[in-house]
Design a protein around this motif. Structure first.
Motif, PDB file in Angstrom:
ATOM      1  N   GLN A 166       4.163-107.701 -60.600  1.00  0.00           N
ATOM      2  CA  GLN A 166       4.642-106.918 -59.464  1.00  0.00           C
ATOM      3  C   GLN A 166       4.783-107.793 -58.227  1.00  0.00           C
ATOM      4  O   GLN A 166       5.778-107.704 -57.507  1.00  0.00           O
ATOM      5  CB  GLN A 166       3.699-105.749 -59.180  1.00  0.00           C
ATOM      6  CG  GLN A 166       3.718-104.676 -60.235  1.00  0.00           C
ATOM      7  CD  GLN A 166       2.644-103.625 -60.011  1.00  0.00           C
ATOM      8  OE1 GLN A 166       1.870-103.693 -59.056  1.00  0.00           O
ATOM      9  NE2 GLN A 166       2.586-102.649 -60.904  1.00  0.00           N
ATOM     10  N   PHE A 167       3.802-108.641 -57.985  1.00  0.00           N
ATOM     11  CA  PHE A 167       3.862-109.540 -56.844  1.00  0.00           C
ATOM     12  C   PHE A 167       5.048-110.487 -56.969  1.00  0.00           C
ATOM     13  O   PHE A 167       5.791-110.692 -56.004  1.00  0.00           O
ATOM     14  CB  PHE A 167       2.570-110.345 -56.710  1.00  0.00           C
ATOM     15  CG  PHE A 167       2.640-111.378 -55.625  1.00  0.00           C
ATOM     16  CD1 PHE A 167       2.508-111.006 -54.291  1.00  0.00           C
ATOM     17  CD2 PHE A 167       2.873-112.714 -55.928  1.00  0.00           C
ATOM     18  CE1 PHE A 167       2.587-111.956 -53.281  1.00  0.00           C
ATOM     19  CE2 PHE A 167       2.954-113.669 -54.937  1.00  0.00           C
ATOM     20  CZ  PHE A 167       2.823-113.292 -53.606  1.00  0.00           C
ATOM     21  N   ASN A 168       5.230-111.071 -58.157  1.00  0.00           N
ATOM     22  CA  ASN A 168       6.342-112.005 -58.369  1.00  0.00           C
ATOM     23  C   ASN A 168       7.687-111.315 -58.187  1.00  0.00           C
ATOM     24  O   ASN A 168       8.615-111.891 -57.619  1.00  0.00           O
ATOM     25  CB  ASN A 168       6.247-112.669 -59.740  1.00  0.00           C
ATOM     26  CG  ASN A 168       5.153-113.699 -59.813  1.00  0.00           C
ATOM     27  OD1 ASN A 168       4.716-114.228 -58.795  1.00  0.00           O
ATOM     28  ND2 ASN A 168       4.685-113.979 -61.017  1.00  0.00           N
ATOM     29  N   ALA A 169       7.800-110.074 -58.664  1.00  0.00           N
ATOM     30  CA  ALA A 169       9.043-109.326 -58.496  1.00  0.00           C
ATOM     31  C   ALA A 169       9.293-109.061 -57.008  1.00  0.00           C
ATOM     32  O   ALA A 169      10.414-109.225 -56.513  1.00  0.00           O
ATOM     33  CB  ALA A 169       8.988-108.014 -59.273  1.00  0.00           C
ATOM     34  N   TYR A 170       8.258-108.660 -56.277  1.00  0.00           N
ATOM     35  CA  TYR A 170       8.370-108.418 -54.846  1.00  0.00           C
ATOM     36  C   TYR A 170       8.718-109.713 -54.118  1.00  0.00           C
ATOM     37  O   TYR A 170       9.603-109.746 -53.264  1.00  0.00           O
ATOM     38  CB  TYR A 170       7.058-107.843 -54.302  1.00  0.00           C
ATOM     39  CG  TYR A 170       7.050-107.711 -52.804  1.00  0.00           C
ATOM     40  CD1 TYR A 170       7.682-106.634 -52.180  1.00  0.00           C
ATOM     41  CD2 TYR A 170       6.433-108.673 -52.010  1.00  0.00           C
ATOM     42  CE1 TYR A 170       7.690-106.517 -50.796  1.00  0.00           C
ATOM     43  CE2 TYR A 170       6.432-108.564 -50.633  1.00  0.00           C
ATOM     44  CZ  TYR A 170       7.069-107.496 -50.028  1.00  0.00           C
ATOM     45  OH  TYR A 170       7.078-107.385 -48.668  1.00  0.00           O
ATOM     46  N   ASP A 171       8.029-110.806 -54.473  1.00  0.00           N
ATOM     47  CA  ASP A 171       8.251-112.098 -53.837  1.00  0.00           C
ATOM     48  C   ASP A 171       9.676-112.587 -54.089  1.00  0.00           C
ATOM     49  O   ASP A 171      10.340-113.091 -53.179  1.00  0.00           O
ATOM     50  CB  ASP A 171       7.234-113.118 -54.357  1.00  0.00           C
ATOM     51  CG  ASP A 171       7.251-114.404 -53.554  1.00  0.00           C
ATOM     52  OD1 ASP A 171       7.291-114.324 -52.307  1.00  0.00           O
ATOM     53  OD2 ASP A 171       7.206-115.482 -54.174  1.00  0.00           O
ATOM     54  N   SER A 172      10.144-112.402 -55.298  1.00  0.00           N
ATOM     55  CA  SER A 172      11.504-112.819 -55.647  1.00  0.00           C
ATOM     56  C   SER A 172      12.533-112.025 -54.836  1.00  0.00           C
ATOM     57  O   SER A 172      13.498-112.582 -54.308  1.00  0.00           O
ATOM     58  CB  SER A 172      11.735-112.605 -57.146  1.00  0.00           C
ATOM     59  OG  SER A 172      13.055-112.910 -57.490  1.00  0.00           O
ATOM     60  N   ARG A 173      12.308-110.722 -54.733  1.00  0.00           N
ATOM     61  CA  ARG A 173      13.215-109.868 -53.954  1.00  0.00           C
ATOM     62  C   ARG A 173      13.175-110.254 -52.468  1.00  0.00           C
ATOM     63  O   ARG A 173      14.210-110.319 -51.811  1.00  0.00           O
ATOM     64  CB  ARG A 173      12.834-108.391 -54.135  1.00  0.00           C
ATOM     65  CG  ARG A 173      13.721-107.429 -53.427  1.00  0.00           C
ATOM     66  CD  ARG A 173      15.136-107.456 -53.988  1.00  0.00           C
ATOM     67  NE  ARG A 173      15.969-106.589 -53.185  1.00  0.00           N
ATOM     68  CZ  ARG A 173      17.196-106.852 -52.815  1.00  0.00           C
ATOM     69  NH1 ARG A 173      17.785-107.970 -53.206  1.00  0.00           N
ATOM     70  NH2 ARG A 173      17.887-106.015 -52.090  1.00  0.00           N
ATOM     71  N   ALA A 174      11.992-110.565 -51.934  1.00  0.00           N
ATOM     72  CA  ALA A 174      11.862-110.971 -50.530  1.00  0.00           C
ATOM     73  C   ALA A 174      12.620-112.276 -50.286  1.00  0.00           C
ATOM     74  O   ALA A 174      13.277-112.437 -49.251  1.00  0.00           O
ATOM     75  CB  ALA A 174      10.391-111.128 -50.167  1.00  0.00           C
TER      76      ALA A 174
END
Length: 109
Positions: free
Chosen positions: A93-101
């Motif tokens: 979830q963090f990686n997905a959020y970080d990638s989107r950011a």
């Protein structure tokens, strides 16, 4: 194998045990320690002099299986697996959020 004391299956190499009701079990360095069987249970001697025995990892000499109690560590591994799965999900979830950011940041430039 003598059936004098044990009413359970003979001990097998790789199984886990704790010592109980013997001098070694009272020793603070062994109290509550989980031992791994180094060998399968075997009988030495003959007739009335026969004795069930086993070797334990990290223990010097033979040990009498009568003073060993099987330990079920499966619940410990189950709980550990739940924690690992939860941490992996959080990381995804963090990686997905970080990638989107990062994508949004790049679009702003």
């Amino acid at each position: 194998m003598t059936e004098r004391y044990r009413e359970t299956e003979p001990l097998k190499k790789g199984e886990l045990f704790v010592m109980h009701t013997c001098e070694e079990a009272r020793d603070p360095k062994y109290e509550g320690k989980i031992w791994t069987c180094k060998t399968d249970q075997f009988t030495r001697g003959e007739g009335r002099y026969s004795q069930d025995s086993i070797f334990l990892e990290g223990f010097s000499g033979l040990f009498v299986p009568e003073y060993l109690q099987r330990v079920n560590v499966e619940p410990l591994f189950t709980e550990k697996d739940k924690i690992i799965t939860s941490l992996r999900d959080q990381l995804r979830q963090f990686n997905a959020y970080d990638s989107r950011a990062c994508q949004l940041h790049e679009e702003e430039k």
